[in-house]
Design an enzyme around this catalytic site. Structure first.
Site, PDB file in Angstrom:
ATOM      1  N   TRP A 133       0.808  -1.218   0.000  1.00 38.69           N
ATOM      2  CA  TRP A 133       0.000   0.000   0.000  1.00 38.69           C
ATOM      3  C   TRP A 133       0.841   1.266   0.000  1.00 38.69           C
ATOM      4  O   TRP A 133       0.321   2.356  -0.148  1.00 38.69           O
ATOM      5  CB  TRP A 133      -0.893   0.013   1.258  1.00 38.69           C
ATOM      6  CG  TRP A 133      -0.103  -0.407   2.469  1.00 38.69           C
ATOM      7  CD1 TRP A 133      -0.042  -1.662   3.018  1.00 38.69           C
ATOM      8  CD2 TRP A 133       0.808   0.395   3.239  1.00 38.69           C
ATOM      9  NE1 TRP A 133       0.836  -1.691   4.084  1.00 38.69           N
ATOM     10  CE2 TRP A 133       1.377  -0.435   4.242  1.00 38.69           C
ATOM     11  CE3 TRP A 133       1.217   1.734   3.174  1.00 38.69           C
ATOM     12  CZ2 TRP A 133       2.306   0.031   5.174  1.00 38.69           C
ATOM     13  CZ3 TRP A 133       2.144   2.194   4.096  1.00 38.69           C
ATOM     14  CH2 TRP A 133       2.681   1.350   5.087  1.00 38.69           C
ATOM     15  N   LYS A 157      -3.061  -8.448  -7.108  1.00 41.08           N
ATOM     16  CA  LYS A 157      -3.601  -8.620  -5.753  1.00 41.08           C
ATOM     17  C   LYS A 157      -2.953  -7.497  -4.934  1.00 41.08           C
ATOM     18  O   LYS A 157      -1.793  -7.581  -4.527  1.00 41.08           O
ATOM     19  CB  LYS A 157      -3.261 -10.001  -5.181  1.00 41.08           C
ATOM     20  CG  LYS A 157      -3.852 -10.222  -3.801  1.00 41.08           C
ATOM     21  CD  LYS A 157      -2.818  -9.923  -2.736  1.00 41.08           C
ATOM     22  CE  LYS A 157      -3.351  -9.928  -1.323  1.00 41.08           C
ATOM     23  NZ  LYS A 157      -4.046  -8.689  -0.948  1.00 41.08           N
ATOM     24  N   GLY A 209       6.793  -6.304  -0.901  1.00 38.29           N
ATOM     25  CA  GLY A 209       6.186  -6.381   0.424  1.00 38.29           C
ATOM     26  C   GLY A 209       7.194  -6.835   1.455  1.00 38.29           C
ATOM     27  O   GLY A 209       8.404  -6.656   1.279  1.00 38.29           O
ATOM     28  N   SER A 210       6.684  -7.433   2.499  1.00 43.20           N
ATOM     29  CA  SER A 210       7.531  -7.789   3.641  1.00 43.20           C
ATOM     30  C   SER A 210       8.287  -9.105   3.386  1.00 43.20           C
ATOM     31  O   SER A 210       7.940  -9.882   2.487  1.00 43.20           O
ATOM     32  CB  SER A 210       6.667  -7.924   4.881  1.00 43.20           C
ATOM     33  OG  SER A 210       5.711  -8.935   4.666  1.00 43.20           O
ATOM     34  N   GLU A 231      10.660  -7.954  -4.164  1.00 43.77           N
ATOM     35  CA  GLU A 231      11.174  -6.664  -3.673  1.00 43.77           C
ATOM     36  C   GLU A 231      10.713  -6.542  -2.236  1.00 43.77           C
ATOM     37  O   GLU A 231       9.546  -6.254  -1.981  1.00 43.77           O
ATOM     38  CB  GLU A 231      10.567  -5.515  -4.495  1.00 43.77           C
ATOM     39  CG  GLU A 231      10.913  -5.528  -5.965  1.00 43.77           C
ATOM     40  CD  GLU A 231      12.330  -5.058  -6.226  1.00 43.77           C
ATOM     41  OE1 GLU A 231      13.050  -4.713  -5.284  1.00 43.77           O
ATOM     42  OE2 GLU A 231      12.721  -5.061  -7.402  1.00 43.77           O
ATOM     43  N   LEU A 232      11.612  -6.799  -1.284  1.00 47.67           N
ATOM     44  CA  LEU A 232      11.182  -6.903   0.112  1.00 47.67           C
ATOM     45  C   LEU A 232      11.675  -5.706   0.936  1.00 47.67           C
ATOM     46  O   LEU A 232      11.962  -4.660   0.382  1.00 47.67           O
ATOM     47  CB  LEU A 232      11.654  -8.250   0.672  1.00 47.67           C
ATOM     48  CG  LEU A 232      11.286  -9.450  -0.217  1.00 47.67           C
ATOM     49  CD1 LEU A 232      11.809 -10.750   0.365  1.00 47.67           C
ATOM     50  CD2 LEU A 232       9.771  -9.543  -0.433  1.00 47.67           C
ATOM     51  N   CYS A 265      10.386   1.440   1.535  1.00 48.21           N
ATOM     52  CA  CYS A 265      11.395   0.395   1.662  1.00 48.21           C
ATOM     53  C   CYS A 265      12.785   0.986   1.532  1.00 48.21           C
ATOM     54  O   CYS A 265      13.725   0.526   2.164  1.00 48.21           O
ATOM     55  CB  CYS A 265      11.170  -0.659   0.587  1.00 48.21           C
ATOM     56  SG  CYS A 265      11.097   0.030  -1.059  1.00 48.21           S
TER      57      CYS A 265
END
Ligand code: NAP
Length: 470
Positions: A133, A157, A209-210, A231-232, A265
């Site tokens: 988000w 998603k 995300g995480s 891509e964390l 990030c």
């Protein structure tokens, strides 16, 4: 997690959605597969027209789109407008560059005993994009623009707290002219990712995300033998050496930590400062952090809006409390204000030690950790002493040190005398627990292409084909 828009500045739920049923998900995958068959037969020039139309729509509707993003996740309206513009720029970049990035690449035909040998880049099919988000338009666009230009289709998603931005994206590509099903938003929770990625029609996945989500998706993709780009998270170092311009470094450090209300990030999170300039930098940095205005993200005078969720706000406060309880010092901030909304003040914490959560965890909010080091080698040791390796920043006017930082920082990118930023022209991604694969540039487009080797012989009895099969 409910699929709903909740305004983080007020805590009010504004709109809720029922998750899609298994039948609706299946129908969406079917449409994505059919659209792929259609899209891969279109010319680059045709797709260029559609993606350019998407850029035009983004620019024409910038303010409404930005307002929606601010309402859904709390970034300042000014930052949201800049994000829309950046997305339009990325669309134009890929529209203009696709012909070059996808062009056949000739190889040395003689060396491989061919009359002609080359590499051809082709689409692979529907790609699932699981997105966060924090940059609700940009994170999606940097996948979608190159993927659609390459002839793939996208199934999005999105994070459950930005459903309206997710639907806006589907609508955008449809209105731009892409075939029905070329880009589809799946209003589903994270538990449905397994079902979608296991479907044989879905060929690959990209996640931003995480770390936890990355491990989960990589496991599913491993089982299903599907390509992923991950891509964390990151805990980017921002090193300040004695030769740095301290005023400029403190100014950029403040932006680098607090951009997007601290939820990026590639925000600088750990400020590693040489002892010779530590006190001077700490004073300048804390003064700038304290001067930022926290408040209504729609107000043009606001620098820092609310955190996107109550849980996110509570988490960073728990990280700060843990550090303080174990002996850290707060130079500014550190207490959430009373009242509605999930606000947190820009905060600087120093005297950190390895046993504190802030030392090793990503802090996803406007909280900076300040570390004192006594040499270049110690700066590198602290900077690289993390499980993450996304971005990194080094401030020095010494040319030799600049070169050394570029080599020694263990990260997907190094920005010297600047702050980490993504550009369509430059590859973006991480090493270690920050993930793998690259987005943006030609590399990002080719991640979801079949890099096909083509070898052509003479067709006569003496041709080399099969002479050395392997
Ligand atoms: P998150 O919880 O991992 O959520 C990201 C997306 O993954 C959401 O769509 C989420 O769906 C989904 N998801 C969560 N758990 C999942 C699971 N087990 N299986 C499948 N899907 C799952 O991350 P976040 O808290 O929203 O975003 C912040 C994180 O993203 C930070 O770590 C940040 O550093 C990272 N990030 C990285 C980059 C980069 O480029 N490297 C850019 C931006 C952010 P739901 O919303 O439905 O849970």
């Amino acid at each position: 997690m409910p699929i709903a828009t909740t305004n983080p500045a007020t805590g009010q739920v504004l709109k809720s959605y029922d998750p899609m049923s298994a039948e609706q998900i299946d129908a969406a995958i079917e449409r994505a597969d059919l659209a792929y068959r259609q899209l891969r037969g279109t010319t680059i020039a045709q797709r260029e027209r559609w993606l350019t139309a998407a850029a035009d729509l983004l620019e024409a509707e910038r303010d409404e789109t930005a307002r929606l993003m601010t309402t859904e996740m709390g970034k300042t309206y000014a930052a949201a407008k800049a994000e829309v513009t950046k997305c339009a720029t990325a669309c134009r970049f890929y529209a203009a560059k696709a012909a070059e990035f996808l062009a056949d690449e000739p190889a040395d035909a003689t060396a491989v005993k061919a009359t002609r040998a080359f590499v051809r880049y082709q689409p692979i099919g529907p790609v699932l994009a699981v997105m966060p988000w924090n940059f609700p338009l940009w994170q999606v666009m940097r996948f979608a623009a190159p993927a659609l230009m390459a002839g793939n289709t996208g199934l999005l998603k999105h994070a459950s707290n930005v459903p309206q931005t997710a639907l806006l994206l589907e609508d955008l590509f449809r209105r731009a002219g892409f075939p029905e099903g070329a880009f589809t938003t799946l209003l589903v929770g994270s538990a449905e990712v397994d079902r979608v990625l296991s479907d044989p029609r879905v060929r690959a996945a990209t996640l931003t995300g995480s770390e936890g989500a990355g491990r989960s998706i990589a496991q599913i993709a491993g089982r299903e033998l599907k390509k992923t780009v991950l891509e964390l998270g990151g805990s980017d170092p921002f090193v300040v050496m004695p030769s740095a311009d301290l005023d400029r470094a403190a100014e950029v450090a403040t932006t680098a930590r607090c951009q997007n209300n601290g939820q990026s990030c590639i925000a600088a999170k750990r400020f590693i400062v040489h002892a010779d300039v530590f006190d001077a930098f700490a004073e300048k940095f804390a003064a700038r952090m304290s001067a930022l205005r926290v408040g209504d993200p729609m107000d043009p005078d606001t620098d820092v809006g609310p955190l996107a969720s109550e849980g996110g706000r509570d988490e960073i406060h728990a990280q700060v409390r843990d550090a303080v309880d174990r002996g850290a010092t707060v130079l500014c901030g550190g207490e959430p204000p009373a009242g509605p909304g999930w606000f947190y003040p820009p905060t600087v914490v120093t005297d950190l030690r390895p046993e504190m959560r802030m030392w090793s965890e990503e802090v996803f909010g406007p909280v900076a950790g300040l570390y004192r080091v006594s040499s270049y080698d110690e700066a590198i040791e602290v900077a690289n002493g993390t499980a993450f390796g996304l971005g990194s920043n080094a401030w020095t006017r010494d040319p030799e040190e600049q070169e050394r930082f570029a080599t020694d920082l263990d990260a997907g990118n190094v920005f010297v005398n600047g702050m980490t930023t993504s550009y369509p022209e430059l590859p973006f991604g991480g090493v270690k627990n920050s993930g793998y694969g690259r987005e943006l540039s030609a590399l990002g487009m080719r991640e979801f292409c079949n890099t096909k080797t083509v070898w052509v012989g003479e067709g006569a009895a003496t041709a080399g084909a099969g002479a050395h099969a392997e």
